[in-house]
Structures are given as C-alpha cells and as structure tokens.
Design a protein around this motif. Sequence first.
Motif, PDB file in Angstrom:
ATOM      1  N   ALA A 209      12.723  59.388  10.300  1.00 15.60           N
ATOM      2  CA  ALA A 209      11.364  59.823   9.951  1.00 15.60           C
ATOM      3  C   ALA A 209      10.336  58.856  10.521  1.00 15.60           C
ATOM      4  CB  ALA A 209      11.220  59.928   8.439  1.00 15.60           C
ATOM      5  N   GLN A 210      10.649  57.562  10.481  1.00 13.94           N
ATOM      6  CA  GLN A 210       9.729  56.560  11.018  1.00 13.94           C
ATOM      7  C   GLN A 210       9.679  56.657  12.547  1.00 13.94           C
ATOM      8  OE1 GLN A 210      10.573  52.716   9.446  1.00 13.94           O
ATOM      9  NE2 GLN A 210       8.909  51.716  10.554  1.00 13.94           N
ATOM     10  N   GLN A 211      10.825  56.922  13.187  1.00 12.46           N
ATOM     11  CA  GLN A 211      10.858  57.108  14.641  1.00 12.46           C
ATOM     12  C   GLN A 211      10.009  58.308  15.042  1.00 12.46           C
ATOM     13  OE1 GLN A 211      14.898  57.492  15.962  1.00 12.46           O
ATOM     14  NE2 GLN A 211      15.341  55.313  15.757  1.00 12.46           N
ATOM     15  N   ALA A 212      10.147  59.394  14.298  1.00 17.78           N
ATOM     16  CA  ALA A 212       9.384  60.603  14.599  1.00 17.78           C
ATOM     17  C   ALA A 212       7.890  60.349  14.441  1.00 17.78           C
ATOM     18  CB  ALA A 212       9.833  61.747  13.694  1.00 17.78           C
ATOM     19  N   ALA A 213       7.506  59.630  13.400  1.00 16.45           N
ATOM     20  CA  ALA A 213       6.092  59.329  13.190  1.00 16.45           C
ATOM     21  C   ALA A 213       5.548  58.476  14.334  1.00 16.45           C
ATOM     22  CB  ALA A 213       5.901  58.613  11.853  1.00 16.45           C
ATOM     23  N   ALA A 214       6.330  57.501  14.794  1.00 24.61           N
ATOM     24  CA  ALA A 214       5.884  56.642  15.894  1.00 24.61           C
ATOM     25  C   ALA A 214       5.735  57.456  17.182  1.00 24.61           C
ATOM     26  CB  ALA A 214       6.876  55.494  16.096  1.00 24.61           C
ATOM     27  N   LYS A 215       6.691  58.329  17.464  1.00 24.33           N
ATOM     28  CA  LYS A 215       6.616  59.166  18.669  1.00 24.33           C
ATOM     29  C   LYS A 215       5.425  60.117  18.593  1.00 24.33           C
ATOM     30  CE  LYS A 215      10.145  57.503  20.798  1.00 24.33           C
ATOM     31  NZ  LYS A 215       9.949  56.674  21.968  1.00 24.33           N
ATOM     32  N   TRP A 216       5.147  60.651  17.410  1.00 29.88           N
ATOM     33  CA  TRP A 216       3.996  61.546  17.226  1.00 29.88           C
ATOM     34  C   TRP A 216       2.709  60.775  17.506  1.00 29.88           C
ATOM     35  CZ3 TRP A 216       2.774  66.356  17.305  1.00 29.88           C
ATOM     36  CH2 TRP A 216       1.569  66.794  16.764  1.00 29.88           C
TER      37      TRP A 216
ATOM     38  N   GLU B  48      -1.899  59.539  21.100  1.00 29.84           N
ATOM     39  CA  GLU B  48      -2.664  58.559  21.878  1.00 29.84           C
ATOM     40  C   GLU B  48      -2.643  58.905  23.363  1.00 29.84           C
ATOM     41  OE1 GLU B  48      -4.669  56.098  20.821  1.00 29.84           O
ATOM     42  OE2 GLU B  48      -4.271  56.977  18.855  1.00 29.84           O
ATOM     43  N   ALA B  49      -1.503  59.330  23.864  1.00 25.50           N
ATOM     44  CA  ALA B  49      -1.409  59.714  25.275  1.00 25.50           C
ATOM     45  C   ALA B  49      -2.285  60.929  25.557  1.00 25.50           C
ATOM     46  CB  ALA B  49       0.040  60.008  25.643  1.00 25.50           C
ATOM     47  N   SER B  50      -2.310  61.868  24.629  1.00 25.35           N
ATOM     48  CA  SER B  50      -3.153  63.043  24.793  1.00 25.35           C
ATOM     49  C   SER B  50      -4.628  62.655  24.808  1.00 25.35           C
ATOM     50  CB  SER B  50      -2.884  64.029  23.654  1.00 25.35           C
ATOM     51  OG  SER B  50      -3.743  65.140  23.742  1.00 25.35           O
ATOM     52  N   ARG B  51      -5.021  61.783  23.888  1.00 25.71           N
ATOM     53  CA  ARG B  51      -6.416  61.317  23.859  1.00 25.71           C
ATOM     54  C   ARG B  51      -6.784  60.606  25.158  1.00 25.71           C
ATOM     55  NH1 ARG B  51      -5.901  58.948  18.107  1.00 25.71           N
ATOM     56  NH2 ARG B  51      -6.211  60.809  16.874  1.00 25.71           N
ATOM     57  N   ALA B  52      -5.879  59.759  25.650  1.00 29.12           N
ATOM     58  CA  ALA B  52      -6.138  59.031  26.894  1.00 29.12           C
ATOM     59  C   ALA B  52      -6.274  60.003  28.065  1.00 29.12           C
ATOM     60  CB  ALA B  52      -5.025  58.020  27.160  1.00 29.12           C
ATOM     61  N   GLY B  53      -5.428  61.017  28.089  1.00 29.08           N
ATOM     62  CA  GLY B  53      -5.504  62.020  29.152  1.00 29.08           C
ATOM     63  C   GLY B  53      -6.810  62.794  29.116  1.00 29.08           C
ATOM     64  N   VAL B  54      -7.246  63.187  27.934  1.00 29.75           N
ATOM     65  CA  VAL B  54      -8.504  63.921  27.785  1.00 29.75           C
ATOM     66  C   VAL B  54      -9.671  63.032  28.198  1.00 29.75           C
ATOM     67  CG1 VAL B  54     -10.078  64.914  26.081  1.00 29.75           C
ATOM     68  CG2 VAL B  54      -7.665  65.528  26.050  1.00 29.75           C
ATOM     69  N   GLN B  55      -9.625  61.776  27.778  1.00 24.91           N
ATOM     70  CA  GLN B  55     -10.702  60.841  28.140  1.00 24.91           C
ATOM     71  C   GLN B  55     -10.764  60.649  29.650  1.00 24.91           C
ATOM     72  OE1 GLN B  55     -13.013  59.581  25.995  1.00 24.91           O
ATOM     73  NE2 GLN B  55     -14.020  58.930  27.878  1.00 24.91           N
ATOM     74  N   ALA B  56      -9.611  60.482  30.292  1.00 25.05           N
ATOM     75  CA  ALA B  56      -9.580  60.310  31.746  1.00 25.05           C
ATOM     76  C   ALA B  56     -10.109  61.560  32.443  1.00 25.05           C
ATOM     77  CB  ALA B  56      -8.159  60.000  32.205  1.00 25.05           C
ATOM     78  N   TRP B  57      -9.776  62.717  31.921  1.00 28.63           N
ATOM     79  CA  TRP B  57     -10.248  63.972  32.517  1.00 28.63           C
ATOM     80  C   TRP B  57     -11.765  64.064  32.391  1.00 28.63           C
ATOM     81  CZ3 TRP B  57     -12.153  68.630  30.267  1.00 28.63           C
ATOM     82  CH2 TRP B  57     -12.226  69.698  31.156  1.00 28.63           C
ATOM     83  N   HIS B  58     -12.283  63.730  31.210  1.00 33.45           N
ATOM     84  CA  HIS B  58     -13.734  63.764  31.009  1.00 33.45           C
ATOM     85  C   HIS B  58     -14.430  62.747  31.919  1.00 33.45           C
ATOM     86  CE1 HIS B  58     -14.164  66.674  27.858  1.00 33.45           C
ATOM     87  NE2 HIS B  58     -13.271  66.066  27.089  1.00 33.45           N
TER      88      HIS B  58
END
Length: 95
Positions: free
Chosen positions: A60-67, A72-82
């Motif tokens: 459960a802790q591994q899944a939370a960390a991966k989520w 964070e990767a999604s946010r970084a990608g959106v920020q880079a796109w913007h």
Amino acid sequence: MNHHHQRSSRTIDIDTRLLRAGAVITAAGAVVASIGMALGAVAVFAAGRRMIRTMDVPPAQQAAAKWHQAKEASRAGVQAWHDSASHAHDGSLAN
C-alpha cells in the motif's frame, strides 16, 4: 386395406446399482477435488502473506509512492507544455 402396425415398446434396461455407484464415486471425487483446491488456495495465500510480511515497504505504501510520483511527473509535463507554448507565442523559441 387397413394395416395396423404394432409398435414395439422398447425400454432401456439400466442397472441402477451401477448407476448409483457411479453417482457416489463422482460425488466423492468432487469432494476430494474441492478439498484439494482449498488446500492449494490456503498454501498460496499463506505464501503471499509471508512474502508481504518480509517486504521492506508494504504494498500500500509502495502504491501511494508510485501514485505521488505519477502525479508529480504529470504536473511537470503540463508545466513544461505550458512553458513551451508560452515561449512559442513570444517568438522566443529557436527554429
């Protein structure tokens, strides 16, 4: 000419003792197979529980960390796109 054909009544002669014995053996086999499947399932679940207990980080802790990493990767990608889109409008993007 009226011919009457007599139909012979045919019956199937089944040995009911053999039929009952077959049913009993089939039922006994089904019970034995069910017990075997239950024992196998218990062994698999017990092995899984032992494996989880020996893990450094619980699943459960591994899944939370991966989520969290994925968000964070999604946010970084959106920020880079913007950022790249705003630079393209400014004309500051190198050709």
